[in-house]
Design an enzyme around this catalytic site. Structure first.
Site: not given
Ligand code: HSE
Length: 420
Positions: A18, A100, A124, A129, A200, A298
């Protein structure tokens, strides 16, 4: 009117998938006035895309640097990340995070720190993502009561499930690809065990319903035990297995939360959310249903979400948690009867059934899959037992359950467990 030239410096902590993504999107837009002021990393020996001189190894150099306008905390270690967020907020700074786990587990404290010291925290990029989920829930749905919010919240497990449906390949090789592509967490068990989606979901609960709930209190299963038999059965029923997180207002004013693999029928908006994409269906009391879809994992999609936060924060945006101020909502697993598929090694499944004593509706001839009726509360009660016995658990929506005919189950192929 004299327009001042825009110039802002970002302090970057963490330069993994990231962090690199944020660096790339900012670097590609230098003409807009953004600059990465300093970058802090931990591992001195790791090979990176920038020369060693571009980095500092002392996080205080970023946290204490008065020339930095905003801090982007993008590391994976939750303990260290929490320490950084605490220190930045205690200093009244503006900080963004994509972590998260840290946000979900410590949201009450992080909100309090902002209120006490006047700092700002945006996150966010921690949910779905590149999809602007929190901004939508806060700014657009800040007043309207929501009936339900449900979606695919983890890109890696969705990538694995898509591969299993399309190619019937091995779970391990699909996971390895998700790791290779930079979708998975440093610890991929967070992805496949449903924990990442759970984090999340808890963050969304605060913005969608004004509910602060700790992840430990929420029913969740992952996809780590899915086997070819379950994929075959779902396909025979015209469904795809998806890992779905949902928040739903109950008739008694509570919010039912769960993360459960689910057989999603063709025609459902989530059916066509494939690979690393995430999708979220929001149903407002008056607006009806809306659907958001985009890349959920990603480097560049997540880097873009961090950048959007950085830019918004610098221009004065902050979360106001409108529903937190008005809501009395409490959390529940829910008590409506669910049709559930259990799949596992026949002997171990039999042991589980002996303890559960459920009313079995159907069973495949090889006894590796059963369909039965359970409440989410019962599932939560037996969460440990089911996980310990390596049982894959999936919800079957009512409209699919109605279609289940014994012949479909009789046709369900007996493919040995361990073939994945
Ligand atoms: N590892 C997480 C996913 C990355 O695959 O969604 C994004 O939060």
């Amino acid at each position: 009117m004299k327009i001042q030239k825009f110039k802002k410096r970002i302090g970057l902590i963490g330069f993994g998938c990231v962090g690199q993504g944020l660096y790339d999107v900012v670097d590609a837009n230098r003409h807009l006035g953004w600059e990465i002021g300093s970058i802090c990393v931990k591992d001195k020996d790791k090979s990176r895309s920038l020369p060693a001189s571009a980095f500092t190894y002392d996080v205080q150099e970023v946290l204490q640097d008065q020339s930095i306008d905003i801090i982007a905390e993008l590391i994976s270690d939750p303990k260290e990340a929490l320490g950084i967020l605490r220190q930045a907020l205690q200093q009244g700074k503006t900080v963004v995070s994509a972590n998260k786990k840290v946000v979900a587990e410590n949201l009450p404290e992080l909100i309090q720190l902002q209120q006490r010291h006047g700092g700002v925290l945006l996150y966010e990029a921690s949910v779905c993502g590149s999809i602007p989920v929190l901004r939508t829930l806060e700014a657009y749905y800040g007043s309207e009561p929501l009936v339900e919010v449900r979606g695919i919240l983890n890109g890696s497990s969705n990538y694995i499930l898509s591969k299993l449906h399309a190619e019937r390949g091995s779970f391990q090789s699909a996971l390895a690809q998700a790791q290779e592509l930079g979708f998975a967490e440093a610890d991929p068990s967070l992805d496949v065990e449903g924990t990442d989606a759970l984090h999340k979901l808890c963050i969304m609960a605060a913005h969608a319903y004004g509910l602060l709930v700790h992840p430990d209190e929420v029913l969740h299963f992952g996809i780590q035990h899915v086997a070819t038999e379950a994929v075959e059965l779902a396909t025979a029923l015209n469904c795809r297995i998806k890992l779905v997180g949902s928040l739903k207002a109950t008739a008694t004013g509570q919010v039912a939360l769960q993360v459960l693999p689910t057989l999603i029928p063709e025609g459902d908006a989530l059916y066509d959310v494939e690979a690393e994409f995430n999708g979220l269906e929001i149903e407002g009391q008056f607006a009806g249903k809306q659907f958001l879809k985009g890349r959920g994992a990603g480097s560049h999609p997540t880097g873009s979400a961090v950048w959007a936060d950085v830019a918004a924060a610098v221009r004065g945006y902050r979360y106001t948690y409108p529903k937190l101020c008005t809501s009395q909502a409490t959390a529940t697993s829910g008590d409506e009867q669910l049709t559930i598929l259990l799949q596992g090694e026949a002997k171990r499944l039999a042991q589980v059934l002996e303890q559960l004593q459920p009313a079995i509706q159907h069973q495949t001839p090889d006894q590796s899959q059963v369909i039965l009726s359970l409440t989410p509360q019962e599932l939560r009660l037996h969460q440990g037992l089911l996980k310990q016995h390596g049982i894959f658990v999936a919800a079957i929506p009512a409209r699919v359950a109605l279609d289940i005919v014994p012949e479909v189950l009789d046709r369900a192929e007996a493919i040995p467990i361990g073939s994945l």
